[in-house]
Write an enzyme that holds these catalytic residues in place. Structure first.
Site, PDB file in Angstrom:
ATOM      1  N   CYS A 132       0.849  -1.191   0.000  1.00  0.00           N
ATOM      2  CA  CYS A 132       0.000   0.000   0.000  1.00  0.00           C
ATOM      3  C   CYS A 132       0.892   1.252   0.000  1.00  0.00           C
ATOM      4  CB  CYS A 132      -0.878  -0.018   1.248  1.00  0.00           C
ATOM      5  SG  CYS A 132      -1.795   1.509   1.435  1.00  0.00           S
ATOM      6  N   HIS A 164       4.006  -8.019  13.559  1.00  0.00           N
ATOM      7  CA  HIS A 164       3.126  -7.730  12.425  1.00  0.00           C
ATOM      8  C   HIS A 164       3.968  -7.493  11.170  1.00  0.00           C
ATOM      9  CE1 HIS A 164       0.264  -5.651   9.853  1.00  0.00           C
ATOM     10  NE2 HIS A 164      -0.684  -6.195  10.599  1.00  0.00           N
ATOM     11  N   GLU A 188       3.712  -5.590   8.645  1.00  0.00           N
ATOM     12  CA  GLU A 188       3.982  -4.187   8.277  1.00  0.00           C
ATOM     13  C   GLU A 188       5.136  -3.619   9.114  1.00  0.00           C
ATOM     14  OE1 GLU A 188       0.681  -1.305   8.161  1.00  0.00           O
ATOM     15  OE2 GLU A 188       2.075   0.119   9.046  1.00  0.00           O
ATOM     16  N   THR A 246       0.224   1.719  10.511  1.00  0.00           N
ATOM     17  CA  THR A 246      -0.912   2.392   9.848  1.00  0.00           C
ATOM     18  C   THR A 246      -2.273   2.000  10.418  1.00  0.00           C
ATOM     19  OG1 THR A 246      -0.951   0.665   8.183  1.00  0.00           O
ATOM     20  CG2 THR A 246       0.261   2.674   7.621  1.00  0.00           C
ATOM     21  N   SER A 255      -5.062  -7.413  12.409  1.00  0.00           N
ATOM     22  CA  SER A 255      -4.892  -6.509  13.551  1.00  0.00           C
ATOM     23  C   SER A 255      -5.853  -5.325  13.476  1.00  0.00           C
ATOM     24  CB  SER A 255      -3.445  -6.053  13.690  1.00  0.00           C
ATOM     25  OG  SER A 255      -3.165  -4.981  12.871  1.00  0.00           O
TER      26      SER A 255
HETATM   27  S1  SF4 Z   1      -5.467   0.236   6.112  1.00  0.00           S
HETATM   28 FE1  SF4 Z   1      -4.602   2.062   5.167  1.00  0.00          FE
HETATM   29  S2  SF4 Z   1      -2.412   1.651   5.133  1.00  0.00           S
HETATM   30 FE2  SF4 Z   1      -3.376  -0.315   5.490  1.00  0.00          FE
HETATM   31  S3  SF4 Z   1      -3.624  -1.176   3.445  1.00  0.00           S
HETATM   32 FE3  SF4 Z   1      -5.504  -0.058   3.911  1.00  0.00          FE
HETATM   33  S4  SF4 Z   1      -5.227   1.986   3.027  1.00  0.00           S
HETATM   34 FE4  SF4 Z   1      -3.215   1.008   3.189  1.00  0.00          FE
END
Ligand code: SF4
Length: 276
Positions: A95, A123, A125, A160, A217
């Site tokens: 993303c 996690h 990310e 995020t 999460s």
């Molecule tokens: S929650 Fe926000 S940061 Fe995570 S994939 Fe979706 S748009 Fe991207």
């Protein structure tokens, strides 16, 4: 029984983008893999598998000449390079909002700051963002702040999909501990909006249903937000619904994590409509 559907449901922008990349890759005459499950939704990952998309978790399993899609949560840059070295075509489905954290992490470290990432260290990310740093620190609770060494200059990022209230609490503790500190609120607006919308709907509901993967999460954070307002249940599909939950309920609210496809929500709505 009245049903209130939160306004922000279904795939978020980042997940939509990753999914589109997988569908495009399937049009090519090549083997298609995702590195780790594309999204935290078992049902959708199974659907992709049925379409021929396989999941790999180790670079040594990368097949030469195949396509490997990086999922929305991203990967450490070194892992991406390793996949390329194995002779696969890499399609980056990270993303853009997560990629921003990668850029920011490197920038802060280059400026000489000690970089702290708020979020669960296991996690994907967080692992991906930390992979950009020589000496990054990850923390996930206020209690961990006190245990930190004294650093002269600190830069902070947050996962995020972190819970907004938790981020605020940890930020406050960090500001009290360090004199020179810059805190970037990198919680994605999709997460922020979804949480405040879920809170609003939960306040109006006798029972709240949060749809999403047990390992997602952002879904678990939504559960935490809703639990503070009303009785809340997390489900993955319509089959997890227990009719007894609604015996006393006049109003039921529904929200979803960012990786839930529309067809799952429609099936759940259909089942709920038939309960009373
Ligand atoms: S929650 Fe926000 S940061 Fe995570 S994939 Fe979706 S748009 Fe991207």
């Amino acid at each position: 029984m009245k049903i209130i559907l939160a306004k922000k449901i279904g795939f978020c922008f980042g997940v939509k983008k990753s999914v589109e990349k997988v569908f495009k890759a399937l049009e090519k005459e090549k083997d298609v893999f995702t590195f780790g499950p594309l999204i935290h939704n078992n049902q959708f990952v199974k659907r992709l598998e049925d379409m021929g998309v396989r999941v790999i978790n180790e670079t040594k399993k990368v097949k030469k000449g195949s396509i490997v899609i990086i999922r929305a949560h991203g990967l450490p840059p070194t892992t991406k390079k390793e996949i390329e070295k194995m002779g696969a075509e890499v399609i980056d489905g990270t993303c853009p909002k997560v990629l921003l954290l990668h850029v920011l992490a490197r920038k802060l470290e280059k400026e000489g700051k000690k970089v702290i990432i708020i979020g669960d260290g296991n996690h994907p990310e967080v692992i991906g963002v930390k992979g950009n740093l020589k000496n990054g620190i990850v923390l996930d609770s206020v209690q961990e702040v006190e245990k930190l060494d004294d650093f002269d200059d600190v830069g902070v990022l947050v996962k995020t999909t972190e819970e907004v209230e938790k981020f605020k609490e940890i930020s406050k503790a960090l500001k009290n501990k360090f004199k020179k500190i810059i805190i970037h609120n990198t919680i994605c607006d999709a997460t922020d909006e979804r949480q405040s919308e879920a809170k609003k709907v939960a306040k109006l509901s006798d029972v709240m249903i949060v749809v999403g993967g047990k390992h997602s999460s952002n879904t678990l954070h939504l559960v935490d937000v809703c639990k503070k307002q009303t009785t809340t249940y997390q489900i993955e599909t319509k089959d997890d619904i227990n009719e007894r939950w609604f015996e006393e309920a006049k109003t039921v609210g529904i929200t979803t994590g960012a990786s839930v496809p529309d067809y799952i929500v429609e099936e759940i709505l259909e089942k709920l409509k038939n309960i009373k």
